[in-house]
Design a protein around this motif. Structure first.
Motif, PDB file in Angstrom:
ATOM      1  N   GLY A 131      70.635 -23.231  22.180  1.00 41.74           N
ATOM      2  CA  GLY A 131      70.636 -21.988  21.870  1.00 41.74           C
ATOM      3  C   GLY A 131      71.612 -20.960  22.172  1.00 41.74           C
ATOM      4  N   LEU A 132      71.939 -19.826  21.481  1.00 40.17           N
ATOM      5  CA  LEU A 132      73.091 -19.091  21.977  1.00 40.17           C
ATOM      6  C   LEU A 132      72.843 -18.436  23.503  1.00 40.17           C
ATOM      7  CD1 LEU A 132      75.467 -18.033  20.368  1.00 40.17           C
ATOM      8  CD2 LEU A 132      74.070 -16.103  19.515  1.00 40.17           C
TER       9      LEU A 132
ATOM     10  N   SER B  53      62.424 -14.454   8.362  1.00 39.86           N
ATOM     11  CA  SER B  53      63.569 -15.173   8.974  1.00 39.86           C
ATOM     12  C   SER B  53      64.242 -16.030   7.868  1.00 39.86           C
ATOM     13  CB  SER B  53      62.944 -16.309   9.938  1.00 39.86           C
ATOM     14  OG  SER B  53      64.013 -16.940  10.367  1.00 39.86           O
ATOM     15  N   VAL B  54      65.724 -15.759   7.597  1.00 45.54           N
ATOM     16  CA  VAL B  54      66.456 -16.217   6.616  1.00 45.54           C
ATOM     17  C   VAL B  54      67.395 -17.348   7.345  1.00 45.54           C
ATOM     18  CG1 VAL B  54      68.341 -15.712   4.763  1.00 45.54           C
ATOM     19  CG2 VAL B  54      66.465 -13.807   5.567  1.00 45.54           C
ATOM     20  N   ALA B  55      66.772 -18.565   6.863  1.00 44.51           N
ATOM     21  CA  ALA B  55      67.766 -19.828   7.467  1.00 44.51           C
ATOM     22  C   ALA B  55      68.790 -20.121   6.620  1.00 44.51           C
ATOM     23  CB  ALA B  55      66.685 -20.893   7.614  1.00 44.51           C
ATOM     24  N   TYR B  56      70.041 -20.405   7.158  1.00 46.47           N
ATOM     25  CA  TYR B  56      71.051 -20.897   6.083  1.00 46.47           C
ATOM     26  C   TYR B  56      71.437 -22.518   6.486  1.00 46.47           C
ATOM     27  CZ  TYR B  56      72.156 -15.975   4.999  1.00 46.47           C
ATOM     28  OH  TYR B  56      71.868 -14.690   4.434  1.00 46.47           O
ATOM     29  N   ASP B  57      72.221 -22.910   5.616  1.00 42.05           N
ATOM     30  CA  ASP B  57      72.489 -24.286   5.764  1.00 42.05           C
ATOM     31  C   ASP B  57      73.720 -24.765   6.484  1.00 42.05           C
ATOM     32  OD1 ASP B  57      74.321 -23.554   4.087  1.00 42.05           O
ATOM     33  OD2 ASP B  57      73.755 -25.026   2.353  1.00 42.05           O
TER      34      ASP B  57
ATOM     35  N   GLY C 103      62.411 -10.844  25.081  1.00 43.74           N
ATOM     36  CA  GLY C 103      62.810 -11.906  24.874  1.00 43.74           C
ATOM     37  C   GLY C 103      63.016 -12.694  23.800  1.00 43.74           C
ATOM     38  N   PHE C 104      62.543 -12.092  22.768  1.00 42.22           N
ATOM     39  CA  PHE C 104      62.670 -12.538  21.128  1.00 42.22           C
ATOM     40  C   PHE C 104      63.772 -12.442  20.756  1.00 42.22           C
ATOM     41  CE2 PHE C 104      61.891 -12.549  16.523  1.00 42.22           C
ATOM     42  CZ  PHE C 104      60.980 -13.336  16.725  1.00 42.22           C
ATOM     43  N   ASN C 105      64.740 -11.692  21.202  1.00 39.38           N
ATOM     44  CA  ASN C 105      66.024 -11.730  20.874  1.00 39.38           C
ATOM     45  C   ASN C 105      67.216 -12.558  21.522  1.00 39.38           C
ATOM     46  OD1 ASN C 105      66.331  -9.043  19.022  1.00 39.38           O
ATOM     47  ND2 ASN C 105      65.447  -8.124  20.744  1.00 39.38           N
ATOM     48  N   GLY C 106      66.423 -13.459  22.347  1.00 44.79           N
ATOM     49  CA  GLY C 106      67.281 -14.472  22.929  1.00 44.79           C
ATOM     50  C   GLY C 106      66.436 -15.766  23.065  1.00 44.79           C
ATOM     51  N   PRO C 107      65.940 -16.314  21.846  1.00 45.35           N
ATOM     52  CA  PRO C 107      65.195 -17.477  21.930  1.00 45.35           C
ATOM     53  C   PRO C 107      66.026 -18.888  22.570  1.00 45.35           C
ATOM     54  CG  PRO C 107      66.079 -17.087  19.638  1.00 45.35           C
ATOM     55  CD  PRO C 107      66.212 -15.756  20.577  1.00 45.35           C
ATOM     56  N   LEU C 108      65.285 -19.704  23.067  1.00 45.98           N
ATOM     57  CA  LEU C 108      65.830 -20.789  23.556  1.00 45.98           C
ATOM     58  C   LEU C 108      65.592 -22.055  22.640  1.00 45.98           C
ATOM     59  CD1 LEU C 108      65.026 -20.440  27.486  1.00 45.98           C
ATOM     60  CD2 LEU C 108      67.135 -19.940  26.193  1.00 45.98           C
ATOM     61  N   LEU C 109      66.194 -22.888  22.178  1.00 50.20           N
ATOM     62  CA  LEU C 109      65.985 -23.975  21.611  1.00 50.20           C
ATOM     63  C   LEU C 109      66.018 -25.183  22.257  1.00 50.20           C
ATOM     64  CD1 LEU C 109      68.083 -23.356  18.207  1.00 50.20           C
ATOM     65  CD2 LEU C 109      65.532 -23.027  18.436  1.00 50.20           C
TER      66      LEU C 109
ATOM     67  N   ASP D 149      74.907 -30.548  19.538  1.00 48.16           N
ATOM     68  CA  ASP D 149      75.362 -31.796  19.126  1.00 48.16           C
ATOM     69  C   ASP D 149      74.234 -32.533  18.467  1.00 48.16           C
ATOM     70  OD1 ASP D 149      77.867 -30.921  19.589  1.00 48.16           O
ATOM     71  OD2 ASP D 149      78.160 -32.226  21.379  1.00 48.16           O
ATOM     72  N   VAL D 150      73.531 -32.777  19.050  1.00 40.41           N
ATOM     73  CA  VAL D 150      72.215 -33.616  18.627  1.00 40.41           C
ATOM     74  C   VAL D 150      71.420 -33.095  17.469  1.00 40.41           C
ATOM     75  CG1 VAL D 150      69.619 -34.107  19.180  1.00 40.41           C
ATOM     76  CG2 VAL D 150      71.277 -34.539  21.167  1.00 40.41           C
ATOM     77  N   LEU D 151      71.267 -31.716  17.211  1.00 38.57           N
ATOM     78  CA  LEU D 151      71.021 -31.298  15.931  1.00 38.57           C
ATOM     79  C   LEU D 151      71.736 -31.407  14.720  1.00 38.57           C
ATOM     80  CD1 LEU D 151      69.379 -27.995  17.242  1.00 38.57           C
ATOM     81  CD2 LEU D 151      67.893 -30.080  16.637  1.00 38.57           C
ATOM     82  N   GLU D 152      73.180 -31.201  15.154  1.00 35.04           N
ATOM     83  CA  GLU D 152      74.153 -31.397  14.155  1.00 35.04           C
ATOM     84  C   GLU D 152      73.976 -32.821  13.509  1.00 35.04           C
ATOM     85  OE1 GLU D 152      78.636 -29.659  13.420  1.00 35.04           O
ATOM     86  OE2 GLU D 152      77.989 -30.782  15.252  1.00 35.04           O
ATOM     87  N   GLU D 153      73.875 -33.743  14.380  1.00 32.11           N
ATOM     88  CA  GLU D 153      73.986 -35.247  14.319  1.00 32.11           C
ATOM     89  C   GLU D 153      72.682 -35.736  13.391  1.00 32.11           C
ATOM     90  OE1 GLU D 153      74.751 -37.165  17.886  1.00 32.11           O
ATOM     91  OE2 GLU D 153      76.715 -36.331  18.185  1.00 32.11           O
ATOM     92  N   ARG D 154      71.436 -35.361  14.042  1.00 30.97           N
ATOM     93  CA  ARG D 154      70.319 -36.022  13.576  1.00 30.97           C
ATOM     94  C   ARG D 154      69.340 -34.854  12.779  1.00 30.97           C
ATOM     95  NH1 ARG D 154      67.929 -39.876  18.329  1.00 30.97           N
ATOM     96  NH2 ARG D 154      70.010 -40.712  19.038  1.00 30.97           N
ATOM     97  N   PHE D 155      69.659 -33.601  12.761  1.00 27.02           N
ATOM     98  CA  PHE D 155      68.623 -32.779  12.290  1.00 27.02           C
ATOM     99  C   PHE D 155      69.533 -31.544  11.769  1.00 27.02           C
ATOM    100  CE2 PHE D 155      64.221 -30.883  13.223  1.00 27.02           C
ATOM    101  CZ  PHE D 155      64.124 -30.689  12.042  1.00 27.02           C
ATOM    102  N   PRO D 156      70.544 -31.709  10.955  1.00 26.60           N
ATOM    103  CA  PRO D 156      71.511 -31.017  10.379  1.00 26.60           C
ATOM    104  C   PRO D 156      70.976 -29.671   9.899  1.00 26.60           C
ATOM    105  CG  PRO D 156      71.703 -32.840   8.968  1.00 26.60           C
ATOM    106  CD  PRO D 156      70.750 -32.986  10.416  1.00 26.60           C
ATOM    107  N   GLU D 157      69.755 -29.575   9.087  1.00 24.69           N
ATOM    108  CA  GLU D 157      69.135 -28.470   8.675  1.00 24.69           C
ATOM    109  C   GLU D 157      68.518 -27.561   9.639  1.00 24.69           C
ATOM    110  OE1 GLU D 157      66.066 -31.989   8.120  1.00 24.69           O
ATOM    111  OE2 GLU D 157      68.404 -31.452   8.249  1.00 24.69           O
ATOM    112  N   ALA D 158      68.525 -27.925  10.812  1.00 25.95           N
ATOM    113  CA  ALA D 158      68.190 -26.976  11.917  1.00 25.95           C
ATOM    114  C   ALA D 158      69.331 -26.574  12.827  1.00 25.95           C
ATOM    115  CB  ALA D 158      67.121 -27.770  12.754  1.00 25.95           C
ATOM    116  N   SER D 159      70.341 -27.051  12.315  1.00 29.17           N
ATOM    117  CA  SER D 159      71.546 -26.670  13.063  1.00 29.17           C
ATOM    118  C   SER D 159      72.377 -25.369  12.368  1.00 29.17           C
ATOM    119  CB  SER D 159      72.384 -27.575  13.276  1.00 29.17           C
ATOM    120  OG  SER D 159      73.110 -28.104  12.053  1.00 29.17           O
ATOM    121  N   GLY D 160      71.856 -24.942  11.392  1.00 29.76           N
ATOM    122  CA  GLY D 160      72.461 -24.009  10.514  1.00 29.76           C
ATOM    123  C   GLY D 160      72.064 -22.549  11.483  1.00 29.76           C
ATOM    124  N   THR D 161      72.662 -21.398  10.859  1.00 25.82           N
ATOM    125  CA  THR D 161      72.507 -20.094  11.504  1.00 25.82           C
ATOM    126  C   THR D 161      71.217 -19.607  10.820  1.00 25.82           C
ATOM    127  OG1 THR D 161      73.323 -17.946  12.179  1.00 25.82           O
ATOM    128  CG2 THR D 161      74.205 -18.932   9.935  1.00 25.82           C
ATOM    129  N   SER D 162      70.787 -18.236  11.167  1.00 24.73           N
ATOM    130  CA  SER D 162      69.605 -17.388  10.536  1.00 24.73           C
ATOM    131  C   SER D 162      69.884 -16.105  10.737  1.00 24.73           C
ATOM    132  CB  SER D 162      68.243 -17.899  11.171  1.00 24.73           C
ATOM    133  OG  SER D 162      68.265 -17.765  12.548  1.00 24.73           O
TER     134      SER D 162
END
Length: 731
Positions: free
Chosen positions: A505-506, A125-129, A416-422, A57-70
């Motif tokens: 993170g997921l 790494s392909v970042a989406y909006d 651990g690379f397949n399960g990063p924490l944010l 929620d914090v990323l979506e509210e304040r940092f939307p470009e970082a809340s997309g998928t990749s």
């Protein structure tokens, strides 16, 4: 209620063309409105009050470009270093950057790029909006097209990451519904020996299913409904739709054989078996809607979709089916399949094989009770080693690109690379930004952390994101321990004043989901058990009958849990399903299965015990009432169970582990319930308990509301045949 259902059934039969026309119009309207509204299914794993949700929620509210998928496009050079394929990789990065919704693509060969130490594995790494469920599948298809062009001699290219996993599952549909329906056709032909009688439950179930799915599609236009809801609802809808119609058709045919006029026979079937269907279906709906008690919205919505289909199946059975029976009339046994018809006639004799089995159990109740109980407990034993989690790409088949990408990333950069924490940082004091370096240093020194990225603040300076790579795989217990260590110890001690830091993170989301399920499951199970106990106590005016039913139903569910653990975690027969690795049990599956199974088990409990109670009230002979109940209901319960099992197992062919677990678990529980429980444990315990089965304190009897599934219908004479007045037994 019985009088109302009698009039409803008889009225539908007499006005059969109008009833059929209204149902056709209703189905067309529901499907048309659903298509017009354009309802789309969304896999929204939001968890209110969970820390991982707050991080998002914090990323979506304040940092939307970082809340997309990749997505990760993983490159592997099988004949040397990746820089020998620099032309192909540069071209791929350029083409990926030009795709819609892509806001950034990293190049593994540039400075700071993601390249393994030996230089043979790297990824872009392909970042989406937008989030994956908002993007849909079209951007994935465009991504896959670019990857296909780059693949060449000596260069392996695979698609992984969050969006890669999402897009790879878009075509997992198959023809499970048709397989289940064909199996139901065969079973109904054996049960009825008539093409006409077989066709009525199938037609009724399909009407109900199309209507229910259409209603779910309408709901999806207004709220988030998980995509798997339609598959689960179809699985349950076909099973209960055919079963409910089967019970009413069976009772109608019995009424005709008793000499009733067709219209009156339809009314009586609707008032008796139909009333049992209403009660049983209502219990299923209530149990499934209890999933909202978990506080997990997407689980509650899955339950709501399934409950809608079950409710529609009940309405279809007591309105449309009487109309179809009106069309069939006395011709219901036409188009006879002679060999099956002879078998059916043999089974309908008073002292049939089930009656003889009932007497066998009555003579030796203790050995049968003990043997069945031991077998059930043995099946349930694996349940105690159940691991809750969410299957990831590491459990997919090696033939899939997402699995190969997962393996390459693990090989090149660690498991651990397949399960990063944010780490989602909410900054309320601008001067706190300078203190984030202290936080990253503390996190990097934490046991279980492989690497930490530098803080990435947004333009406003009021939020930042930090990526943490664990040393262990996403499903590992050590990864869960790391999440709690960061939340409970490291972050509170190292986070700068004026900031709030959340671990998301997921991977963290799935950990939170599993823990929330584990916390709420006992409350949910207790609520459903208490509710079912009260309902059965109201209906059967007994303490021991509902207590025994609750205990045996718990054993059935436990056996189902044990079987799925043995297959998916222990690996017993796992290769037959195309599964190559051990898979944790999907975290919300136990409560979803429990809700459905406890409700469905109540169906068979009501249909059997209502007939036993009817015989007991007539004869006051406990043993004879048990034998009569089994003799008259076991065949139809067995047929209904076989249909359910066939439908559920037909969905196991789908590659989604959730659907496979659900199908195997439901099929196991229904098989156990219709065999060990209904025709062994229930009669054995009722014989052992004797007249105490029906004991109820007089003071409690006066307090309890009167609820019955044994309505008695006064016949409306329509000729010399309308003289019988059978009591309801629900079959």
């Amino acid at each position: 209620m019985s009088s109302f259902l009698y009039r409803l059934g008889r009225g539908a039969a007499r006005r059969r063309w109008l009833t059929l026309g209204l149902w056709i119009a209703a189905v067309a309207a529901v499907i048309g409105v659903g298509s017009g509204l354009g309802g789309e299914f969304v896999d929204d794993f939001s968890l209110p009050d969970a820390e991982s949700q707050r991080a998002y929620d914090v990323l979506e509210e304040r940092f939307p470009e970082a809340s997309g998928t990749s997505a990760f496009v993983v490159f592997n050079s099988s004949d040397g270093r990746l820089d020998e394929h620099s032309g192909a990789i540069d071209r791929a990065v350029t083409d990926l950057s030009d795709l819609p919704h892509v806001i950034g693509v990293s190049n593994p060969l540039e400075a700071g790029g993601a390249l393994a130490p030996d230089g043979s594995i790297g990824f872009a790494s392909v970042a989406y909006d937008q989030a994956a469920d908002q993007l849909g599948f079209e951007p994935y298809d465009q991504l896959a097209a670019v990857v296909e062009e780059v693949r060449g001699a000596g260069l392996q290219v695979e698609i992984g990451g969050e969006y890669g996993s999402f897009g790879a599952q878009q075509d997992d549909v198959g023809s499970s519904e048709m397989v289940g329906l064909l199996a139901a056709v065969v079973i109904l032909l054996i049960a009825f020996g008539s093409v006409v009688a077989m066709g009525l439950p199938i037609g009724t179930a399909l009407f109900g299913l199309f209507t229910g799915i259409g209603m779910i599609t309408i709901v999806a236009a207004f709220v988030n409904v998980p995509e798997v809801t339609t598959t689960l609802s179809t699985m349950i809808g076909i099973g209960v739709g055919i079963d409910y119609a089967l019970f009413i058709v069976t009772r109608y045919r019995q009424n005709l054989q008793a000499g009733m006029d067709p219209d009156h026979a339809i009314g009586v079937a609707n008032a008796t078996a139909g009333q049992a269907v209403v009660f049983a279906g209502g219990t299923v709906v209530i149990a499934i809607l209890g999933l909202w008690l978990t506080g997990i919205p997407f689980v509650g919505m899955m339950g709501t979709g399934t409950a809608v289909v079950v409710a529609v199946a009940v309405v279809t059975a007591i309105t449309l089916l009487p109309a179809l029976l009106g069309f069939a009339g006395r011709a219901i046994d036409k188009l006879s399949v002679h060999w099956f018809a002879r078998r059916r006639d043999d089974a309908d004799r008073k002292e049939n094989i089930w009656g003889r089995w009932g007497r066998e159990v009555e003579r030796r109740p203790i050995p049968y009770f003990a043997g069945a109980l031991v077998l059930l407990i043995a099946l349930a034993v694996p349940m105690f080693s159940m691991d809750l989690g969410m299957p990831d790409d590491g459990t997919a088949a090696t033939s899939e690109s997402r699995r190969r990408a997962y393996d390459l990333l693990s090989e090149g950069f660690g498991p651990g690379f397949n399960g990063p924490l944010l780490l989602s940082v909410e900054i309320n004091n601008p001067s706190a930004v300078d203190g984030l370096a202290q936080l990253t240093d503390a996190v990097a020194k934490t046991e279980g952390v492989a690497s930490v990225s530098p803080p990435q603040p947004n333009q406003a300076g009021d939020a930042a994101v930090i990526q943490v790579i664990p040393t262990t795989a996403p499903q590992g217990e050590a990864t869960s321990d790391l999440v709690h260590r960061l939340r409970d110890e490291v972050i509170p001690a190292a986070a700068p004043q004026g900031t709030s830091v959340y671990v998301g993170g997921l991977t963290a989301t799935f950990i939170d989901l599993s823990e929330q399920v584990a916390d709420t499951l006992p409350v949910f199970v207790g609520a459903v058990v208490v509710l079912s106990f009260l309902l059965l106590m109201f209906v059967f005016r007994s303490i021991l009958v509902p207590l025994k039913a609750a205990a045996l139903n718990l054993l059935s569910v436990g056996a189902a849990y044990g079987v799925i653990v043995a297959i998916f975690q222990w690996g017993w027969g796992r290769s037959l399903l195309g599964i190559e690795e051990s898979i944790p049990i999907v975290s919300f599956l136990p409560m979803l299965m429990f809700a459905v199974l406890f409700g469905l088990s109540m169906d068979y409990e009501v249909f059997l015990l209502s007939r036993v109670r009817e015989e007991y009230q007539r004869t006051r002979n406990n043993v004879e009432s048990v034998v009569a109940g089994i003799s008259t209901t076991a065949r139809v319960i067995t047929s209904a169970a076989l249909i359910m099992i066939a439908v559920f197992l037909s969905f196991v062919a789908q590659p989604d582990p959730l659907i496979q677990m659900f199908g195997i678990g439901l099929a196991t529980a229904i098989f156990v319930d219709a065999t060990l429980v209904r025709v062994v444990l229930v009669p054995a315990t009722m014989v052992l308990l004797g007249n105490a089965n029906w004991w109820l304190p007089k003071w409690l009897d006066r307090l309890l509301p009167s609820v019955s599934v044994e309505g008695h219908v006064k016949p409306e004479p329509s000729g010399p045949r309308a003289t019988a007045e059978p009591a309801a037994e629900g079959t």
